[in-house]
Design an enzyme around this catalytic site. Structure first.
Site, PDB file in Angstrom:
ATOM      1  N   ASP A   8      38.222  46.778  35.789  1.00 16.77           N
ATOM      2  CA  ASP A   8      39.455  46.875  36.572  1.00 16.77           C
ATOM      3  C   ASP A   8      40.626  46.505  35.683  1.00 16.77           C
ATOM      4  OD1 ASP A   8      37.762  47.431  38.620  1.00 16.77           O
ATOM      5  OD2 ASP A   8      38.293  45.724  39.873  1.00 16.77           O
ATOM      6  N   ASP A 131      36.577  53.294  51.100  1.00 13.57           N
ATOM      7  CA  ASP A 131      36.537  51.861  51.373  1.00 13.57           C
ATOM      8  C   ASP A 131      36.514  51.679  52.879  1.00 13.57           C
ATOM      9  OD1 ASP A 131      36.936  51.668  48.626  1.00 13.57           O
ATOM     10  OD2 ASP A 131      39.097  51.417  48.836  1.00 13.57           O
TER      11      ASP A 131
END
Length: 245
Positions: A8, A131
């Site tokens: 990330d 998500d």
């Protein structure tokens, strides 16, 4: 079962967020390219990149770090990336850099036609990241839970031609609380394309449970905090997954 290390990116550094909150970032490395090489040497067969700044800004924000990672490992293993991908031009630029696949997240839920267009323009190269909280899709860095059920969306995107679905249970991500196996299997059983689990991986028991779910269409898992904080030894975990295949 493919285990995929996550890198990330926030302001050029490798970080992990807790519950998707930018202010809850832990910096693990100032050199994402070195991190990518480390995971490759540990046996990773694919890498998962997220441009966190891009996800919030809606445009690419970590190109230098992304280019460095690709220069380091793209000749050896495929690299996929999500975060801030909102138009076909950005997808084309990323694929030209050497990315194997791009991941469309929020834009897929807000504008499903974009997914169809992307699959037509770049066949076989598009992944959708869904998500979810309690089965409902969340967008905008998890800030908003929509009224769209992830299974309905996944079926639509399968018909559009995406090559796989990445499923993140946002109640689990970065919390080290275990993968939501039941929800992941339920989604995988609803579609024919591979589903990649993401969020909450904590230890080898999760690896065993995911391998048991492979027959239902769960093809892999993305792991982040657990491999950075050491609760999972990546090389050991991939070896275990291979032995259970």
């Amino acid at each position: 079962m493919l285990l995929i290390p996550a890198i990330d990116l926030k302001e050029g550094r490798c970080v992990r967020l807790r519950q998707g909150l930018m202010e809850e970032a832990t910096v693990f490395s100032d050199s994402p390219a070195e991190t990518a090489l480390h995971w490759f040497k540990q046996g990773a067969r694919r890498l998962h990149l997220v441009d966190l700044n891009g996800a919030f800004a809606g445009v690419p924000q970590n190109l230098p770090a992304i280019k460095d990672i690709l220069a380091a490992v793209a000749k050896d293993i495929p690299v996929q990336l999500g975060g801030g991908i909102r138009d076909l031009k950005t997808i084309g630029q990323y694929l030209d850099l050497g990315l194997n696949d791009v991941i469309i997240g929020t834009a897929a839920v807000k504008n499903p036609d974009f997914v169809r267009e992307a699959c037509k323009a770049f066949p076989g190269r598009i992944i959708v990241g869904l998500d979810a909280k309690d089965g409902m899709a969340a967008i905008d860095g998890w800030a908003t839970v929509t009224g769209h059920h992830v299974i309905d969306l996944a079926k639509r995107f399968e018909d559009d031609g995406v090559n796989s679905i990445i499923y993140t249970d946002i109640g689990r991500d970065g919390m080290m609380s275990g993968v939501n196996i039941d929800a992941t299997v339920k989604l995988a059983q609803a579609v024919r394309i591979p589903v990649i689990a993401s969020g909450g991986l904590t230890g080898l028991d999760d690896i065993r449970a995911l391998c048991a779910a492979e027959k239902h269409g769960v093809a892999g898992a993305i792991t982040g905090r657990a491999i950075y904080e050491g609760s999972i030894d990546f090389a050991q975990a991939q070896q275990l997954a291979d032995s259970l295949d």
